[in-house]
Design a protein around this motif. Structure first.
Motif, PDB file in Angstrom:
ATOM      1  N   PHE A  45       0.853  -1.348   0.054  1.00 15.00           N
ATOM      2  CA  PHE A  45      -0.096   0.000  -0.098  1.00 15.00           C
ATOM      3  C   PHE A  45       0.869   1.319  -0.097  1.00 15.00           C
ATOM      4  N   LEU A  46       2.215   1.191   0.444  1.00 15.51           N
ATOM      5  CA  LEU A  46       2.720   2.251   0.574  1.00 15.51           C
ATOM      6  C   LEU A  46       3.348   3.044  -0.725  1.00 15.51           C
ATOM      7  N   SER A  47       3.231   2.201  -1.944  1.00 16.22           N
ATOM      8  CA  SER A  47       3.222   2.826  -3.221  1.00 16.22           C
ATOM      9  C   SER A  47       1.991   3.369  -3.954  1.00 16.22           C
ATOM     10  N   THR A  48       0.738   3.240  -3.179  1.00 20.88           N
ATOM     11  CA  THR A  48      -0.487   3.562  -3.771  1.00 20.88           C
ATOM     12  C   THR A  48      -1.241   4.687  -3.207  1.00 20.88           C
ATOM     13  N   PHE A  49      -0.321   5.958  -2.895  1.00 23.72           N
ATOM     14  CA  PHE A  49      -0.845   7.147  -2.342  1.00 23.72           C
ATOM     15  C   PHE A  49      -0.958   8.005  -3.544  1.00 23.72           C
ATOM     16  N   HIS A  50      -1.941   8.970  -3.401  1.00 21.31           N
ATOM     17  CA  HIS A  50      -2.279   9.804  -4.418  1.00 21.31           C
ATOM     18  C   HIS A  50      -1.492  11.186  -4.273  1.00 21.31           C
ATOM     19  N   PRO A  51      -0.971  11.793  -5.367  1.00 27.89           N
ATOM     20  CA  PRO A  51      -0.246  13.196  -4.882  1.00 27.89           C
ATOM     21  C   PRO A  51      -1.269  14.235  -4.209  1.00 27.89           C
ATOM     22  N   TYR A  52      -0.666  14.825  -3.317  1.00 30.56           N
ATOM     23  CA  TYR A  52      -1.359  15.686  -2.317  1.00 30.56           C
ATOM     24  C   TYR A  52      -2.111  15.044  -1.252  1.00 30.56           C
ATOM     25  N   GLN A  53      -2.312  13.702  -1.368  1.00 28.83           N
ATOM     26  CA  GLN A  53      -3.114  13.245  -0.155  1.00 28.83           C
ATOM     27  C   GLN A  53      -2.156  13.498   1.031  1.00 28.83           C
ATOM     28  N   GLU A  54      -2.845  13.662   2.116  1.00 31.43           N
ATOM     29  CA  GLU A  54      -2.448  13.994   3.529  1.00 31.43           C
ATOM     30  C   GLU A  54      -2.082  12.681   4.271  1.00 31.43           C
ATOM     31  N   LEU A  55      -1.030  12.614   5.095  1.00 35.77           N
ATOM     32  CA  LEU A  55      -0.782  11.789   5.802  1.00 35.77           C
ATOM     33  C   LEU A  55      -0.622  12.127   7.297  1.00 35.77           C
TER      34      LEU A  55
END
Length: 313
Positions: free
Chosen positions: A81-91
């Protein structure tokens, strides 16, 4: 989540389309949503709360995560899952003491490459101990917002908080009291009030100190409206909104403008130690699901489907 937005001089970090609306993120932490429809319906999570370690030396007696010096670290480099983020998604990254995680810097660099906006939450002691590192992480745009868990403020802490951009003091309903409030009020501070979580050591603490917790909750409930005028910003997590009946202090128009939605509608929680995900960090253990080979969007769909089922009951 809900917050009163303070508009300042700020720079746009990025903008993206998510479902039927557009979200714009600014460097002061402001998030603006815009849609031509009546409701905001996201295609993926705006924000994800990610626990990366259970290791912490503070031993806070009310810690709902149950962190200890022997706590384990999560896998933050190899999970799918660590490679499936969207640009500008906040964590929102936390623990435990995330500075103890040996892979923290590599993780933050990987997130920056994906254009992810990383925010961290740290204990006030670890904030002071790692002050220069935090400033460096912000300068390199590896970290944007810094949440600081505060229960015993000092002059040194307040000075440090005002020296770091985008810091927010995290206080807990039931622990936050008049003495602490007076030390922090009228000092140009932003505060996030968290609901009291009856989980792990949070259960043990309230069992032993029920009268104190109840008294502190009553004080905050009765004085909340006055406190809103004494801090630069006061925001709330959804549990605090419920416990403090925050809606009573707002007009219908203000509520519609400020309220960011229920848990499980645009955010969710990931525990990298247990490799589980859920609606929030307060979710019952039986409602925490295995990550396995799932990506972020697949996990979010499970969470939103669960939310819709619960609403129909």
């Amino acid at each position: 989540m809900m917050a009163k937005i303070i508009f300042e001089n700020r720079k746009k970090i990025g903008s993206y389309v998510n479902g039927n609306y557009t979200t714009t993120i600014y460097d002061d932490g402001t998030r603006i949503r815009e849609t031509e429809e009546d409701d905001f319906i996201p295609a993926f999570a705006e924000n994800c709360d990610i626990k990366i370690t259970d290791s912490c030396n503070m031993g806070c007696s009310f810690c709902h995560e149950g962190s200890t010096p022997q706590g384990k670290h999560g896998d933050i480099l190899n999970s799918k899952f660590l490679s499936t983020f969207h640009p500008y998604q906040e964590l929102s990254l936390g623990g435990g003491n995330l500075f103890e995680h040996p892979d923290l810097l590599s993780f933050l660099k990987n997130l920056k490459k994906q254009k992810v906006i990383s925010n961290i939450t740290v204990h006030q002691v670890h904030f002071i101990q790692n002050l220069e590192l935090i400033k460096k992480l912000q300068e390199e745009k590896l970290v944007y917002g810094v949440g600081v868990s505060v229960s015993a403020p000092t002059e040194e802490l307040i000075k440090a908080l005002n020296s770091v951009p985008n810091t927010v003091c995290h206080v807990i309903n039931g622990i936050f009291n008049e003495k602490v409030s007076e030390m922090m009020a009228d000092r140009n501070l932003k505060v996030l009030i968290l609901g009291y979580k009856e989980l792990r050591r949070g259960n043990e603490y309230i069992a032993a100190h029920d009268e104190i917790v109840v008294s502190n909750k009553k004080w905050l409930y009765n004085n909340l409206e006055k406190l809103l005028k004494r801090f630069k910003l006061i925001s709330f997590d959804n549990l605090a909104i419920e416990q403090l009946c925050v809606k009573r202090l707002l007009s219908d128009e203000e509520w519609e403008s400020f309220y960011q939605g229920d848990d499980g509608t645009s955010t969710f929680y990931i525990d990298t130690i247990e490799q589980k995900f859920a609606q929030s960090s307060t979710a019952p253990f039986e409602k925490r699901y295995d990550i396995g080979e799932l990506g972020m969007d697949e996990m979010f769909k499970i969470i939103t489907d669960e939310y819709r089922k619960e609403k129909k009951k």
